[in-house]
Scaffold this motif. Sequence first.
Motif, PDB file in Angstrom:
ATOM      1  N   PHE A  84       4.643   2.039   5.213  1.00 49.17           N
ATOM      2  CA  PHE A  84       3.556   2.748   4.542  1.00 49.17           C
ATOM      3  C   PHE A  84       3.511   4.186   5.080  1.00 49.17           C
ATOM      4  O   PHE A  84       3.099   4.426   6.224  1.00 49.17           O
ATOM      5  N   ASN A  85       3.941   5.155   4.282  1.00 40.83           N
ATOM      6  CA  ASN A  85       3.988   6.563   4.704  1.00 40.83           C
ATOM      7  C   ASN A  85       3.419   7.459   3.607  1.00 40.83           C
ATOM      8  O   ASN A  85       4.142   8.151   2.892  1.00 40.83           O
ATOM      9  N   PRO A  86       2.110   7.479   3.441  1.00 34.95           N
ATOM     10  CA  PRO A  86       1.525   8.285   2.367  1.00 34.95           C
ATOM     11  C   PRO A  86       1.364   9.742   2.758  1.00 34.95           C
ATOM     12  O   PRO A  86       1.178  10.077   3.928  1.00 34.95           O
ATOM     13  N   THR A  87       1.448  10.606   1.758  1.00 34.10           N
ATOM     14  CA  THR A  87       1.118  12.017   1.948  1.00 34.10           C
ATOM     15  C   THR A  87      -0.333  12.256   1.565  1.00 34.10           C
ATOM     16  O   THR A  87      -1.085  12.976   2.249  1.00 34.10           O
ATOM     17  N   ILE A  88      -0.721  11.616   0.449  1.00 36.44           N
ATOM     18  CA  ILE A  88      -2.091  11.783  -0.035  1.00 36.44           C
ATOM     19  C   ILE A  88      -2.927  10.558   0.333  1.00 36.44           C
ATOM     20  O   ILE A  88      -3.989  10.645   0.930  1.00 36.44           O
ATOM     21  N   GLY A  89      -2.440   9.366  -0.070  1.00 33.09           N
ATOM     22  CA  GLY A  89      -3.179   8.143   0.209  1.00 33.09           C
ATOM     23  C   GLY A  89      -2.581   6.973  -0.541  1.00 33.09           C
ATOM     24  O   GLY A  89      -1.544   7.074  -1.220  1.00 33.09           O
ATOM     25  N   GLY A  90      -3.223   5.842  -0.419  1.00 29.15           N
ATOM     26  CA  GLY A  90      -2.711   4.642  -1.073  1.00 29.15           C
ATOM     27  C   GLY A  90      -3.830   3.740  -1.559  1.00 29.15           C
ATOM     28  O   GLY A  90      -4.993   3.898  -1.164  1.00 29.15           O
ATOM     29  N   GLN A  91      -3.495   2.823  -2.416  1.00 26.23           N
ATOM     30  CA  GLN A  91      -4.447   1.842  -2.956  1.00 26.23           C
ATOM     31  C   GLN A  91      -3.786   0.459  -2.961  1.00 26.23           C
ATOM     32  O   GLN A  91      -2.574   0.344  -3.108  1.00 26.23           O
ATOM     33  N   VAL A  92      -4.616  -0.574  -2.823  1.00 23.88           N
ATOM     34  CA  VAL A  92      -4.158  -1.956  -2.942  1.00 23.88           C
ATOM     35  C   VAL A  92      -5.057  -2.656  -3.959  1.00 23.88           C
ATOM     36  O   VAL A  92      -6.269  -2.423  -3.995  1.00 23.88           O
ATOM     37  N   SER A  93      -4.421  -3.512  -4.823  1.00 22.92           N
ATOM     38  CA  SER A  93      -5.197  -4.262  -5.817  1.00 22.92           C
ATOM     39  C   SER A  93      -4.715  -5.701  -5.869  1.00 22.92           C
ATOM     40  O   SER A  93      -3.542  -5.989  -5.615  1.00 22.92           O
ATOM     41  N   VAL A  94      -5.668  -6.583  -6.155  1.00 26.03           N
ATOM     42  CA  VAL A  94      -5.355  -7.996  -6.352  1.00 26.03           C
ATOM     43  C   VAL A  94      -6.061  -8.425  -7.627  1.00 26.03           C
ATOM     44  O   VAL A  94      -7.274  -8.210  -7.789  1.00 26.03           O
TER      45      VAL A  94
ATOM     46  N   TYR B 152       0.022   0.872  -4.162  1.00 21.72           N
ATOM     47  CA  TYR B 152       0.476   2.193  -4.619  1.00 21.72           C
ATOM     48  C   TYR B 152       0.401   3.180  -3.442  1.00 21.72           C
ATOM     49  O   TYR B 152      -0.611   3.212  -2.701  1.00 21.72           O
ATOM     50  N   VAL B 153       1.435   3.975  -3.279  1.00 24.52           N
ATOM     51  CA  VAL B 153       1.470   5.024  -2.257  1.00 24.52           C
ATOM     52  C   VAL B 153       1.663   6.353  -2.969  1.00 24.52           C
ATOM     53  O   VAL B 153       2.650   6.536  -3.701  1.00 24.52           O
ATOM     54  N   ASP B 154       0.670   7.245  -2.770  1.00 25.21           N
ATOM     55  CA  ASP B 154       0.687   8.541  -3.469  1.00 25.21           C
ATOM     56  C   ASP B 154       0.818   8.365  -4.979  1.00 25.21           C
ATOM     57  O   ASP B 154       1.496   9.133  -5.672  1.00 25.21           O
ATOM     58  N   GLY B 155       0.211   7.278  -5.487  1.00 22.62           N
ATOM     59  CA  GLY B 155       0.212   7.025  -6.922  1.00 22.62           C
ATOM     60  C   GLY B 155       1.425   6.291  -7.437  1.00 22.62           C
ATOM     61  O   GLY B 155       1.488   5.950  -8.621  1.00 22.62           O
ATOM     62  N   ASN B 156       2.406   6.029  -6.593  1.00 27.32           N
ATOM     63  CA  ASN B 156       3.633   5.348  -7.022  1.00 27.32           C
ATOM     64  C   ASN B 156       3.650   3.907  -6.515  1.00 27.32           C
ATOM     65  O   ASN B 156       3.296   3.647  -5.350  1.00 27.32           O
ATOM     66  N   PRO B 157       4.032   2.949  -7.381  1.00 27.97           N
ATOM     67  CA  PRO B 157       4.062   1.551  -6.934  1.00 27.97           C
ATOM     68  C   PRO B 157       5.154   1.326  -5.888  1.00 27.97           C
ATOM     69  O   PRO B 157       6.233   1.914  -5.959  1.00 27.97           O
ATOM     70  N   VAL B 158       4.839   0.495  -4.906  1.00 22.55           N
ATOM     71  CA  VAL B 158       5.835   0.080  -3.917  1.00 22.55           C
ATOM     72  C   VAL B 158       5.983  -1.431  -4.011  1.00 22.55           C
ATOM     73  O   VAL B 158       5.058  -2.144  -4.427  1.00 22.55           O
ATOM     74  N   THR B 159       7.139  -1.937  -3.597  1.00 23.22           N
ATOM     75  CA  THR B 159       7.426  -3.367  -3.736  1.00 23.22           C
ATOM     76  C   THR B 159       6.675  -4.181  -2.687  1.00 23.22           C
ATOM     77  O   THR B 159       6.711  -3.865  -1.493  1.00 23.22           O
ATOM     78  N   VAL B 160       5.981  -5.208  -3.172  1.00 25.86           N
ATOM     79  CA  VAL B 160       5.263  -6.136  -2.286  1.00 25.86           C
ATOM     80  C   VAL B 160       6.150  -7.350  -2.052  1.00 25.86           C
ATOM     81  O   VAL B 160       6.636  -7.981  -3.001  1.00 25.86           O
ATOM     82  N   LYS B 161       6.373  -7.701  -0.777  1.00 24.42           N
ATOM     83  CA  LYS B 161       7.238  -8.839  -0.442  1.00 24.42           C
ATOM     84  C   LYS B 161       6.461 -10.144  -0.322  1.00 24.42           C
ATOM     85  O   LYS B 161       7.009 -11.225  -0.515  1.00 24.42           O
ATOM     86  N   GLY B 162       5.172 -10.057  -0.001  1.00 27.23           N
ATOM     87  CA  GLY B 162       4.401 -11.276   0.171  1.00 27.23           C
ATOM     88  C   GLY B 162       3.020 -10.991   0.689  1.00 27.23           C
ATOM     89  O   GLY B 162       2.646  -9.837   0.948  1.00 27.23           O
ATOM     90  N   ALA B 163       2.227 -12.063   0.853  1.00 28.03           N
ATOM     91  CA  ALA B 163       0.878 -11.947   1.401  1.00 28.03           C
ATOM     92  C   ALA B 163       0.548 -13.238   2.130  1.00 28.03           C
ATOM     93  O   ALA B 163       0.932 -14.329   1.694  1.00 28.03           O
ATOM     94  N   LYS B 164      -0.177 -13.116   3.263  1.00 24.45           N
ATOM     95  CA  LYS B 164      -0.554 -14.284   4.051  1.00 24.45           C
ATOM     96  C   LYS B 164      -1.840 -13.988   4.798  1.00 24.45           C
ATOM     97  O   LYS B 164      -2.300 -12.834   4.878  1.00 24.45           O
TER      98      LYS B 164
END
Length: 982
Positions: free
Chosen positions: A948-958, A921-933
């Motif tokens: 990744f261009n946040p104004t406020i901040g971002g979060q990652v969850s798994v 999530y960037v600034d509370g909005n979901p962004v598309t994840v293409k993959g993980a390695k």
Amino acid sequence: MSDKSYQIKENNQVMIQGGEKKVMKKILSVALSTAMAFSMFASVAFGDDALNTQQKYDVLKEAKIFSGYPDGSAGLEKEMTRAEFAKVLVGIMGLEPIQGKASFKDKNYKASKWPAPYVEAVYSAGLMQGKNTTKMIFDFNGKITVQEMAKVLVVAQKLEIPTETNNNASDWAKGYVQAAINAGLVDAKANPKANATRAQLVEVAYDIYLSQQKPKVVSYEVKEDGKVVEFKLANNEVVKVTLETPLKANTATEVKFTHNNYDYTESVTWVVTAATKIESVSTTNYKELVVKFDGEVEAKTAENEDNYKVTGVTFESAKLSADKRTVTLLVAESSANLPGQKDTKVEIKGVKNSDGSKTFNETLTFRAVDTQLPEVSEVKGLGTKAFKVVFSEPVKSSTASNISNYKIDGKAVSGWVKFTYPNVAFITTDLAVGEHTLSLQGVEDYANFKVSPVDVKFTVAEDTTAPEVVSVKTKDLTKVEVEFNESVKSVDKVYHTSSAKTADKVEIKDNVVVLTFSTDSKKLSLGENTIYLEGVRDYSDNSANREAKVTPVLDTERPTVSSVKADVYENTTIFTLEFSEDVNLTDVQNRDNYVLKNSKGEVVTDKGFNSGKPVTVPTYESKNGKTYKNRVVVKSIGTLPAGKYTLDVANIRDTASIGNTMLPQTLSVDVTNTEALKLVRAWVDATSDNDDLYIDVQFNRAVAVDGNGSALDINKYGYVTGNVYKAFPTKNTPAPTLRNAETVRLTIPKKDFNVNLVGSELRVVNVADLNGNYLTDSTIQIKDSVSIGVKSVKATSLDKVKVEFEGNVTSVVSSDFYFGTTQGVAGEPKYDNGVTTVEFTLNNKLNPADLGLFTTIDKPLSSDNLGHKVQQVTTAANVAIGDGIAPESVKATAVTGDVYVDIEFNEAVTVYYTPDAFKVYVDGNPVTVKGAKNQSDKVVRVELEKPFNPTIGGQVSVAKGKYIVDKSGNSADAVYKEINKQ
């Protein structure tokens, strides 16, 4: 019509009372026909149009319904009197004339006169009451009118009298006639007051007469799997008969039924070509099981030995009889025998009948009993250098291959024996032309019965001709069977088309040579192929090159899933899919071919499933050293919640040269979370000085003590040593006893049994738990230790360790155990499926870099419910404390403008990317994840679709699951981290 007949029947029962009731059984079924026929007064003609009135009269006269006049004439133009009509009614309705009675007071009406018996019969039957019931005048010489007949019909049928009428009948008859008209019994145009002529009554009587003749059964049709027979009668009626017991296919059976008060007994044969049921499962020896069907079955599925299962037994082949109704299953020579003299279950799955309308998926019970001595079925000279002996049943190779068991003309045989399992021995030796006598003894079957000493005469003739090809057939593009006119000893070389396409495998089975071309480059072509066999040699050493042409018959049948089941084993839910035939491994391993859904129709997204697709790769089932290419195993990661599931399966091909793809199937399956009944351990006290040998067998839960699954039957236990199965002695051996609900003790007298069992395998068959679930894994190694083994030790955190013991540990002494250099406090032991789990809370935390070793004191005091102590574990045993600690995420970082986020963990991990599990999530909005390695051992890099261009901040969850795991396979807890900007 049947309702009206019933009304008249009831009416007759009410009206026919008193001492003169002599009514034949036909009367009740005739009433309605009479009513219908009376509408003849409305000039409606019924009956056989092929006959004229005179001819119909002749038939009725022959039947003694009409008598005619003294001059022989029919008098068809004349009107009929009431007495004459009464006589006709008696004749056509099957009434019995009443003799010696005169109820009416008409002039000249006497019991001795001819009308009286007929009038009395119709009066007693309630069909005619007379003209004046008060004065008891019948008017037997009067004429019959339509309205009089109408009244009879209406009263007999209890028809409702309408209030409004529209007819020309007399006032007293208007209601009856109108009711008859409304019911369709009288034509509205008819003159109700008119008398009927004899011609009209002949037409009526003839139709009634025909209706009273018992129509013959001209044909029948069996329906609904033999439960219903539809009989077609000569009058075109169809009578449906439902049987209490379904017909037995292809067997003549008497079927009895009643129709219109006529009794029928017909012989019916339900002719069935395709099988509808399994008639029997039986055996007369311990190596062959015979399955009989009531009709023909499909060769492809019937001859697949994997479609038959007996616990602890491996079938080598399944052979279909020439009439396609009997399958003989041959137990592999190296397999355990069929369990002797006790009820045993055989599971039959995926066998189709010949027209594909039924697939047999059944479990049946049989009892293997061998009471017959093996016999010599055939002795045949194979030229002057060998002879062949065929036995009546499977015999042991060790005895059939012993040359000393054979004598020719009273002399020992100089030569050697080639035994072909199950029952053919080829003896190579020089023989003179002429008659010889074979003396045979010492050959044993698998019940340890020996062939009675026998002398068999046979003739030896000179053989100077090499084997000739009799027939050749193919199975798809990979297998060819060449049949010869005599037994084949050897073949030098086999190929097709060119010498480079040699057979990958050549098997000689008496006079049949089986060739396998399994390599892709060597498979047969679709058109005609020439098979070349060089150096085909018989037992007289005649040799020749042979060739045969064959066009392959392709397999065009799609595979189907015939069954699916779910079992739980070691915290894993295992789905086993059984296909109708072998299937392609590449397709089996394609995870996209499976989608698991829960009872709500939602795809399963945890426990090893991503969007319903399995995370682990499906594969063939392997069991007891054998791989089953028609069984597919799909595994979860962790136990699925109990409930109902559906599994969608598609796009899987069979193993045919040109693979046939299955149609998509949706399979329903119940998950119960109860592991299969299995053996936990078996041990023997090898040092005991007792007269008996004690063998304790522990199961993972309580076992049955009665019924077919009873564990207290010594015949269900045996042992394997040197790959040979042996039974325990039973003569002086008491029945097994329970030590506790899940432990059985076998007591074997040492005087009858002096065998060191330590290291041997114990084999157990046909034992069930208390719910009727039968043992699956039937073998376990016998140990000499009566101590409780430690199955696993795993730290779940730095201050908690779970220990699994192999048995039901009920007393745990905390001071018995060391975890590295520290000890702990034991929690409550939890016993489940043969394993006791104890969680220890440690006094000091473990070293994260080196969890250390698990050890015990010299003589642990912890014990199971039988008093057996936990075994000592020393430092030398090197039992490392396993890593069961979930990896933890430390931080998440990202560089502004880059298209990735890095998640760092506290230990090395491996990532298994699944789209639904990773969110950013960037600034509370979901962004598309293409993959993980993996970016490094401890860093997982999550790739984004845009920078990744946040104004406020971002979060990652798994999500929590097997998406990120450490080297020990522990999955990370759910990740939710604020993204640090670098």
